[in-house]
Design an enzyme around this catalytic site. Structure first.
Site, PDB file in Angstrom:
ATOM      1  N   HIS A  93      53.341  44.535  36.985  1.00  0.00           N
ATOM      2  CA  HIS A  93      52.882  44.731  37.435  1.00  0.00           C
ATOM      3  C   HIS A  93      53.345  44.630  38.779  1.00  0.00           C
ATOM      4  CE1 HIS A  93      51.298  40.987  38.013  1.00  0.00           C
ATOM      5  NE2 HIS A  93      51.703  40.758  36.907  1.00  0.00           N
ATOM      6  N   ASP A  95      51.371  44.096  41.440  1.00  0.00           N
ATOM      7  CA  ASP A  95      50.224  42.954  42.639  1.00  0.00           C
ATOM      8  C   ASP A  95      50.962  41.699  41.907  1.00  0.00           C
ATOM      9  OD1 ASP A  95      49.550  43.679  39.609  1.00  0.00           O
ATOM     10  OD2 ASP A  95      47.929  42.166  40.786  1.00  0.00           O
ATOM     11  N   ASP A 125      56.835  37.291  38.787  1.00  0.00           N
ATOM     12  CA  ASP A 125      55.386  37.306  37.857  1.00  0.00           C
ATOM     13  C   ASP A 125      54.814  38.918  39.201  1.00  0.00           C
ATOM     14  OD1 ASP A 125      53.144  37.406  37.151  1.00  0.00           O
ATOM     15  OD2 ASP A 125      52.470  36.282  37.305  1.00  0.00           O
ATOM     16  N   GLU A 157      46.994  43.594  37.558  1.00  0.00           N
ATOM     17  CA  GLU A 157      46.901  43.322  36.510  1.00  0.00           C
ATOM     18  C   GLU A 157      46.368  42.097  36.766  1.00  0.00           C
ATOM     19  OE1 GLU A 157      48.905  40.437  33.465  1.00  0.00           O
ATOM     20  OE2 GLU A 157      48.850  40.776  36.270  1.00  0.00           O
ATOM     21  N   GLU A 158      46.050  41.511  38.109  1.00  0.00           N
ATOM     22  CA  GLU A 158      45.926  39.660  38.062  1.00  0.00           C
ATOM     23  C   GLU A 158      44.845  39.905  38.261  1.00  0.00           C
ATOM     24  OE1 GLU A 158      47.354  37.482  37.927  1.00  0.00           O
ATOM     25  OE2 GLU A 158      49.547  37.468  38.444  1.00  0.00           O
ATOM     26  N   GLU A 182      57.335  40.549  32.212  1.00  0.00           N
ATOM     27  CA  GLU A 182      56.420  39.184  32.640  1.00  0.00           C
ATOM     28  C   GLU A 182      57.662  38.246  32.859  1.00  0.00           C
ATOM     29  OE1 GLU A 182      53.417  38.533  33.319  1.00  0.00           O
ATOM     30  OE2 GLU A 182      51.715  40.344  33.745  1.00  0.00           O
ATOM     31  N   HIS A 369      52.006  31.565  39.958  1.00  0.00           N
ATOM     32  CA  HIS A 369      50.903  31.175  40.323  1.00  0.00           C
ATOM     33  C   HIS A 369      50.963  29.863  40.725  1.00  0.00           C
ATOM     34  CE1 HIS A 369      48.182  34.296  37.309  1.00  0.00           C
ATOM     35  NE2 HIS A 369      48.873  34.630  38.079  1.00  0.00           N
TER      36      HIS A 369
END
Length: 396
Positions: A93, A95, A125, A157-158, A182, A369
């Site tokens: 992903h 984003d 990520d 995705e997030e 991932e 994150h």
């Protein structure tokens, strides 16, 4: 810093090779692509998509940029090298999550090297995976692939996972195997729990608290409904168990509740948000139906209006068989038995496309994150080598 990659000779094919891993990752990190349910944070991912297309197209990949339906500014990318039946997808992903700049020790959008790590928003990520996948693909430019190598980049995705969902609904890409990069510290992952986030609302009738007959108390109804939910949780945890997970049972968390407006008024409205993490083999539709069958009688008996709906469509649980060819290949290459993770990924939508799917990529979810997100440089060469070996096995 030591040179990390060798530039392949592209004279024979006429292809233009991409920049170095460091240059690609620098550019990717500098391109904001935050996805969020908050309009304050949400942004387009087009800048990242255009960078990937700019590098992959000149290498000989057929590049397709697909707008995500009903999501302005959001795009998926499918880049294909070679043709034929089957093929290997390397997916990720584009984003990132929002960030708290005050907690970072460097600019989140500037790739910063220190302590043999690369710091920046999205390094692990998971923008870093794209730079490494593209570098791995250098070796195969101009080679006669028997099955295609496909790089897939998704949006959102997030937040919503609508990018991957849109690809599944469109039936793209067509391939046989998929690795989603991932951050798993290069350990193969063949299963994860799903995630459901649900909203339950009871509406009754407000009134003076001195006489309960003047109203219908939504908060009391919610108290009873919460008891039903906890009973369901207990039943599911007795019925379902998977020792491959650290938390071996499905979980249900009562996350937040809002109701009423004053101690001396009967509560006229109450809203509960909760999440459910089902194990592989548990169907989300059946779980929602079981919940509704428990809480609908509560509303009916108390004269309350009921609304029960998902906060988002949810992510189904994911599992690939332990004896699958892709699992065996990744176990052999990494020396690790394929395991499970607690976080959800886009793997269920790759499975819906008929792809044998596995999750494996550089970096640790512990850094995702988080302020000062980083990708350890020690992961770079092993990742490129593993991806190249997978391409040789499933495309040549």
């Amino acid at each position: 810093m030591a040179q990390l990659t060798a530039v392949s000779d592209s004279a024979a094919s006429g292809a233009v090779m991409p920049p170095s891993i460091l240059e690609m990752l620098t550019a990717l990190i500098a391109a904001p692509s935050i996805s969020s349910s908050s309009a304050k944070w949400d942004s387009s991912n087009r800048g990242v998509i255009d960078l990937l297309a700019q590098w992959l197209g000149p290498m000989g990949f057929a590049v397709e940029i697909l707008p995500v339906p009903n999501m302005p500014g959001k795009f998926n990318l499918i880049a294909t090298l070679g043709s034929g039946p089957g093929g290997l997808v390397l997916a990720g992903h584009t984003d990132t999550v929002p960030f708290d700049e005050k907690r970072w020790h460097s600019d989140p959008f500037t790739l910063t090297e220190r302590d043999n790590r690369w710091y920046g928003l999205g390094t692990c990520d998971m923008k870093g995976f794209f730079a490494l996948a593209i570098d791995a693909a250098r070796e195969f430019v101009g080679q006669p692939l028997q099955q295609p190598l496909i790089i897939v980049a998704t949006a959102d995705e997030e937040s919503s996972m609508d990018g991957a969902r849109a690809l599944a609904e469109a039936g793209k890409p067509k391939a046989r195997y998929a690795v989603i990069g991932e951050p798993t510290s290069l350990r193969p992952i063949r299963m994860h729990k799903g995630i459901m986030m649900e909203r339950l609302v009871f509406e009754g009738q407000a009134g003076h608290s001195s006489n309960p007959e003047l109203g219908r108390n939504a908060l009391e109804g919610m108290h009873q409904a919460m008891g039903e939910l906890l009973t369901l949780r207990s039943q599911w945890q007795q019925q379902y168990r998977n020792p491959s997970f650290d938390v071996q049972v499905p979980t249900l968390n009562l996350g937040c509740i809002h109701g009423g407006d004053n101690p001396n008024r009967i509560c006229g409205r109450c809203e509960l948000h909760f999440d459910l993490r089902p194990l592989p083999g548990m169907d989300m539709g059946a779980l929602r139906q079981a919940i509704l069958e428990k809480i609908a009688p509560v509303a009916s008996e108390r004269g309350l209006k009921l609304k029960f709906e998902p906060l988002f469509d949810g992510v189904p649980p994911f599992e690939t068989a332990a004896d699958a060819a892709l699992v065996a290949a990744c176990e052999k290459l990494t020396g690790h038995t394929a395991g499970s993770v607690a976080f959800a990924t886009e793997a269920p939508w790759m499975q819906r496309l008929g792809l044998e799917t596995l999750v494996m990529g550089p970096g640790s979810i512990d850094q995702a994150h988080q302020p000062d997100e980083f990708l350890a440089q020690s992961q770079i060469t092993p990742t490129v080598n593993i991806l190249r070996q997978l391409v040789r096995q499933f495309c040549l």
